[in-house]
Design an enzyme around this catalytic site. Structure first.
Site, mmCIF file in Angstrom:
data_model
loop_
_atom_site.group_PDB
_atom_site.id
_atom_site.type_symbol
_atom_site.label_atom_id
_atom_site.label_comp_id
_atom_site.label_asym_id
_atom_site.label_seq_id
_atom_site.Cartn_x
_atom_site.Cartn_y
_atom_site.Cartn_z
ATOM 1 N N CYS A 58 -4.612 -0.601 -11.735
ATOM 2 C CA CYS A 58 -5.274 -1.783 -13.012
ATOM 3 C C CYS A 58 -4.066 -1.680 -13.196
ATOM 4 O O CYS A 58 -3.372 -1.220 -13.466
ATOM 5 C CB CYS A 58 -6.145 -1.060 -13.730
ATOM 6 S SG CYS A 58 -7.471 -0.568 -12.980
ATOM 7 N N ARG A 89 0.618 -2.351 -8.444
ATOM 8 C CA ARG A 89 -0.376 -1.624 -8.590
ATOM 9 C C ARG A 89 -1.964 -0.696 -8.169
ATOM 10 O O ARG A 89 -1.802 -0.323 -8.204
ATOM 11 C CB ARG A 89 -0.116 -1.422 -10.376
ATOM 12 C CG ARG A 89 0.874 -1.595 -11.608
ATOM 13 C CD ARG A 89 0.619 -2.074 -12.782
ATOM 14 N NE ARG A 89 -0.617 -0.336 -12.930
ATOM 15 C CZ ARG A 89 -0.051 0.617 -14.207
ATOM 16 N NH1 ARG A 89 1.456 0.925 -14.010
ATOM 17 N NH2 ARG A 89 -0.442 0.967 -14.344
ATOM 18 N N TRP A 149 -8.995 -2.528 -10.171
ATOM 19 C CA TRP A 149 -8.602 -1.684 -8.184
ATOM 20 C C TRP A 149 -9.425 -1.470 -9.378
ATOM 21 O O TRP A 149 -10.264 0.164 -10.131
ATOM 22 C CB TRP A 149 -7.828 -0.475 -8.592
ATOM 23 C CG TRP A 149 -7.643 0.156 -7.621
ATOM 24 C CD1 TRP A 149 -7.204 -0.390 -6.076
ATOM 25 C CD2 TRP A 149 -8.341 1.215 -7.176
ATOM 26 N NE1 TRP A 149 -7.436 0.316 -5.184
ATOM 27 C CE2 TRP A 149 -7.839 1.637 -5.269
ATOM 28 C CE3 TRP A 149 -8.526 2.907 -7.717
ATOM 29 C CZ2 TRP A 149 -7.880 3.164 -5.004
ATOM 30 C CZ3 TRP A 149 -9.073 3.370 -7.488
ATOM 31 C CH2 TRP A 149 -8.948 3.800 -6.216
ATOM 32 N N ASN A 174 -8.156 0.545 -18.263
ATOM 33 C CA ASN A 174 -7.788 1.143 -16.556
ATOM 34 C C ASN A 174 -7.946 1.863 -17.564
ATOM 35 O O ASN A 174 -7.366 2.982 -18.643
ATOM 36 C CB ASN A 174 -6.031 1.036 -17.252
ATOM 37 C CG ASN A 174 -5.529 1.846 -15.831
ATOM 38 O OD1 ASN A 174 -6.145 1.953 -15.204
ATOM 39 N ND2 ASN A 174 -4.060 1.697 -16.148
ATOM 40 N N GLY A 175 -8.191 3.204 -16.424
ATOM 41 C CA GLY A 175 -8.649 4.308 -16.410
ATOM 42 C C GLY A 175 -10.183 5.107 -15.841
ATOM 43 O O GLY A 175 -10.998 4.091 -15.817
ATOM 44 N N GLU A 202 5.691 12.986 6.305
ATOM 45 C CA GLU A 202 6.592 11.932 5.642
ATOM 46 C C GLU A 202 6.065 10.637 6.776
ATOM 47 O O GLU A 202 5.944 9.399 5.916
ATOM 48 C CB GLU A 202 7.423 12.199 4.679
ATOM 49 C CG GLU A 202 7.988 10.412 3.838
ATOM 50 C CD GLU A 202 7.197 9.510 3.516
ATOM 51 O OE1 GLU A 202 5.840 10.615 2.507
ATOM 52 O OE2 GLU A 202 8.034 9.344 2.362
ATOM 53 N N LYS A 258 3.678 7.621 5.988
ATOM 54 C CA LYS A 258 4.638 6.297 5.422
ATOM 55 C C LYS A 258 3.852 5.457 7.209
ATOM 56 O O LYS A 258 3.413 3.440 6.728
ATOM 57 C CB LYS A 258 5.559 6.060 6.337
ATOM 58 C CG LYS A 258 6.852 5.884 4.422
ATOM 59 C CD LYS A 258 7.092 5.622 3.462
ATOM 60 C CE LYS A 258 5.764 6.095 3.282
ATOM 61 N NZ LYS A 258 6.158 7.093 2.098
ATOM 62 N N GLU A 300 -0.228 4.337 6.305
ATOM 63 C CA GLU A 300 -0.357 3.299 5.566
ATOM 64 C C GLU A 300 0.328 1.970 5.321
ATOM 65 O O GLU A 300 -0.585 0.835 4.628
ATOM 66 C CB GLU A 300 0.893 4.208 4.007
ATOM 67 C CG GLU A 300 0.001 5.089 3.725
ATOM 68 C CD GLU A 300 2.029 5.978 2.575
ATOM 69 O OE1 GLU A 300 0.631 5.450 0.700
ATOM 70 O OE2 GLU A 300 2.970 5.334 2.533
ATOM 71 N N HIS A 312 -0.993 24.309 19.907
ATOM 72 C CA HIS A 312 -2.464 24.907 19.534
ATOM 73 C C HIS A 312 -3.471 23.796 19.449
ATOM 74 O O HIS A 312 -4.637 24.226 18.409
ATOM 75 C CB HIS A 312 -2.186 26.048 18.561
ATOM 76 C CG HIS A 312 -0.849 26.882 18.504
ATOM 77 N ND1 HIS A 312 -1.571 27.975 19.163
ATOM 78 C CD2 HIS A 312 0.326 26.804 18.552
ATOM 79 C CE1 HIS A 312 -0.246 28.859 19.198
ATOM 80 N NE2 HIS A 312 0.778 27.956 18.451
ATOM 81 N N LYS A 372 -0.679 2.283 -6.873
ATOM 82 C CA LYS A 372 0.766 2.352 -7.373
ATOM 83 C C LYS A 372 0.694 3.811 -7.741
ATOM 84 O O LYS A 372 1.172 4.877 -7.744
ATOM 85 C CB LYS A 372 1.220 1.591 -7.218
ATOM 86 C CG LYS A 372 2.905 1.931 -7.910
ATOM 87 C CD LYS A 372 3.618 2.520 -6.009
ATOM 88 C CE LYS A 372 5.844 2.565 -6.464
ATOM 89 N NZ LYS A 372 5.802 3.124 -5.281
HETATM 90 C C1 F6R Z 1 2.953 7.290 -0.963
HETATM 91 C C2 F6R Z 1 2.614 7.353 -1.512
HETATM 92 C C3 F6R Z 1 1.686 8.405 -2.045
HETATM 93 C C4 F6R Z 1 2.387 8.859 -3.810
HETATM 94 C C5 F6R Z 1 1.538 9.610 -4.027
HETATM 95 C C6 F6R Z 1 1.844 10.848 -5.607
HETATM 96 O O1 F6R Z 1 3.641 7.057 0.463
HETATM 97 O O2 F6R Z 1 3.239 6.284 -2.094
HETATM 98 O O3 F6R Z 1 1.551 9.185 -1.669
HETATM 99 O O4 F6R Z 1 3.270 9.806 -3.246
HETATM 100 O O5 F6R Z 1 -0.220 9.031 -4.440
HETATM 101 O O6 F6R Z 1 2.565 9.655 -6.305
HETATM 102 P P1 F6R Z 1 3.295 9.477 -7.112
HETATM 103 O O7 F6R Z 1 4.465 10.107 -7.061
HETATM 104 O O8 F6R Z 1 3.716 8.378 -8.153
HETATM 105 O O9 F6R Z 1 2.508 10.818 -8.769
#
Ligand code: F6R
Length: 630
Positions: free
Chosen positions: A2, A27, A75, A101-102, A503, A507, A510, A526, A625
């Site tokens: 949001c 966001r 959102w 927001n929240g 990771e 990536k 996502e 396994h 985000k």
């Molecule tokens: C992956 C990604 C998410 C964030 C996660 C934590 O690309 O962006 O997995 O890493 O939501 O976010 P932060 O670091 O802001 O707590």
């Protein structure tokens, strides 16, 4: 998650609101809306489900002319994404307008109570209760003589300051609310006023010439001002075009000087790259230099932020975070356990929150969060602080909620990360965690000075190595093109290669929506090897390491079953070519530090695969985000 914008000034509000919402798109959102108080004292409200351009199309040609307004990108949490559920929301009279927001956790109870008192609800959102609660408070305050604030609250307390009736009503309404919020409110009865409040969600005040602003994040404000004040937990703010009045959660007026935003507008824009994500991947050498600046001097790592923490009784370390931040913690565990000779445990924020380990003053809990707003990470840090542990935040956002929960904060300084998926924040987190680990090892005397110096020098050289990786994207682009129709990919690695594989897989899934999983290479036999069949693609972290030969054996096992292997290997390693179909070379690095370079080809692979598949790289579906809700 949001985005909120608000303005009170002399110029038409709508252009700022729409531009501000565009700058907050990163966001994550699924509907958007604006409300402006017109000069004739009516409210112009426009809301549209879907992308911001739907709202822009709706508003175009009938832009409201007023100079006071609020806007929102939603959102969805309560109620599906729709025009009706999009913010802003109004009360029964249509004179009070709110964006939020929240999550209002007790919204169902509040809504039932409000409905029983005769209020009519027009949306499925939790936010609408705020508009009705403020309506009730304003009706009660109407009995007070005009402009006679401070006023007496419902329970007889004197509420200080002027800031208008709306500010007092918002304050009183929020006393009945449980949960997290950042909100902005306007009222047709005080058309020169904008009120904001925040608890567990970010809200920033922008101080301009002849206008003042509110926004969820600084990029929305930068075209208008660089002077900002971040609201702290529970604070409220009342803005007119000349004044900014701040109040703490008890309603007491507080003074705080604004800070000046140093980073440039271009840092929040694409600078010629087609996507923020690609720009941020390419910014990594510079971001790493900034993250390490002043932290590696005279051949030793030193973080002044650690000086204030009493670590003398610490016997174990917990690294807590979510998603990519959790994986950064997992990488650090491998290094820190060797360097500090302390047990280090990595816990996912949402797991620690409800199943916390036994913590006391012997534990150091480091909460890792790019945004500093992730609800689960923040809750885990709060719990750790209450349990008496030493607490530290590692975040990119100065003044974020997390930093208000912990004893000390260490910042990444990698600049704003706008693309929804984390790239430069990950390598920045690794760099700072390595520097912190070396500093702690020096303080504890657990590594000889020569080794500390050697590792500090190797860390200082990482930005150049990352730059070298970025200089030749073509081999990655070719592999990305070959991935277009792949539906599943395995990433494997050993030691620090394992969280790096996690990771890489995160990536890829996502941004390109290709299903991918990361595994410790030794675990293949396994279970996951059952997925391997002729033509399956597998990405292996096979750079120089103590377990290099073991990784080669794993590659033989999958190749024997017909898999196509892409190996990420150290420059000069020609032997690997016998074990892989394609090799992506990266510069040599000490094994424990290698994830900083090894992740780069995987970031590029995810990016180019997503572009090839026509995906929305900067704002992947369903992702936000900052995940400010559980
Ligand atoms: C992956 C990604 C998410 C964030 C996660 C934590 O690309 O962006 O997995 O890493 O939501 O976010 P932060 O670091 O802001 O707590």
């Amino acid at each position: 998650m949001c985005g909120i914008v608000g303005v009170v000034g002399r110029e038409p509000a709508a252009p700022f609101l729409l531009d501000g919402l565009r700058r907050l798109e990163y966001r994550g959102y699924d509907s958007a809306g604006i409300a402006v108080i017109a000069p004739n004292g009516t409210l112009h409200l426009h809301r549209a489900a879907g992308k911001l351009q739907n709202l822009v199309a709706l508003v175009t040609g009938r832009e409201p002319h007023g100079a006071v307004g609020i806007g929102h990108t939603r959102w969805a949490t309560h109620g599906r994404p729709s025009d009706e559920n999009a913010h802003p929301h109004t009360d029964c009279t249509g004179r009070i307008c709110v964006v939020h927001n929240g999550i209002i956790e007790n919204f169902a109870t509040l809504r039932d109570q409000l409905q029983a008192r005769g209020h009519t609800f027009r949306s499925e959102t939790d936010t609408e209760v705020l508009a009705h609660l403020i309506e009730e408070e304003l009706a009660r305050l109407a009995a007070c003589p005009p402009a006679s604030l401070p006023v007496t609250a419902a329970d007889g307390r004197q509420v200080e300051g002027d800031g208008g009736r709306l500010r007092v009503a918002v304050h009183e309404a929020l006393l009945r609310v449980q949960g997290a919020y950042a909100l902005a409110a306007i009222s047709l009865d005080e058309p020169h006023l904008l009120v904001g409040a925040a608890r567990h969600a970010p809200l920033v005040v922008g101080i301009g010439d002849d206008a003042n602003y509110l926004a969820s994040d600084i990029p929305a404000l930068l075209p208008r001002t660089r002077l900002v004040i971040r609201l702290r937990e529970g604070e409220l703010v009342a803005l007119d075009r000349d004044r900014v009045l701040l109040y703490d959660e008890t309603g007491r007026a507080v003074e705080r000087l604004p800070t000046y935003v140093e980073w440039d507008q271009s840092a929040a824009e694409k600078a010629g790259y087609p996507h923020f994500t690609l720009k941020e991947i390419h910014e990594q050498p510079e971001a790493l230099r900034r993250a390490l600046a002043g932290r590696l001097t005279d051949g030793r790592a030193y973080l002044a932020e650690l000086d204030g923490l009493d670590l003398s009784r610490v016997t174990r370390v917990y690294l807590v975070g979510c998603g990519t931040s959790h994986y950064a913690g997992m990488v650090a565990k491998y290094a820190w356990e060797q360097w500090l000779r302390l047990p280090v445990e990595c816990i996912i924020g949402s797991e620690m929150r409800y199943a916390p380990p036994p913590l006391d003053e012997h534990a150091l809990v480091i909460a890792i969060s790019q945004s500093g707003e992730t609800a689960d990470t923040r809750a885990a840090a709060e719990w750790a602080a209450r349990a008496g542990a030493r607490t530290l935040a590692l975040t990119n956002v100065v003044g974020s909620s997390l930093t208000q929960t912990v004893e000390a904060s260490v910042y990444l300084y990698v600049g704003p990360e706008i693309g929804v998926v984390s790239t430069k924040a990950f390598t920045g987190q690794l760099a700072v965690l390595y520097a912190m680990g070396l500093d702690l090892a020096a303080r504890r005397g657990t590594l000889p000075p020569e080794q500390l110096q050697e590792l500090a020098a190797a860390l200082a050289a990482m930005p150049e190595r990352v730059a070298a990786c970025l200089a030749r994207p073509e081999p990655v682009q070719r592999i990305a093109a070959a991935c277009v129709n792949v539906d599943h990919l395995l990433f494997i690695g050993r030691g620090v290669g394992y969280p790096t594989a996690l990771e890489g897989a995160l990536k890829l899934k996502e941004v390109s929506y290709i299903h991918a999983e990361g595994y410790p290479a030794g675990e293949l036999k396994h279970g996951p090897i059952a997925l391997v069949e002729p033509g399956k693609l597998l990405i292996a972290l096979a750079t120089a390491s103590a377990t290099y030969d073991k990784v080669l054996s794993n590659l033989e096992e999958v190749k024997a079953r017909g898999a196509r292997v892409v190996a990420i290997a150290t420059e000069g390693d020609t032997a690997i070519q016998r074990h892989a179909d394609h090799v992506l070379y990266v510069p040599a690095a000490p094994e424990l530090l290698s994830p900083i370079v090894n992740v780069v080809p995987m970031q590029l692979l995810a990016y180019y695969a997503a572009v090839e598949r026509g995906c929305d790289v900067d704002q992947p579906r369903n992702l936000a985000k900052s995940v400010t809700v559980e």
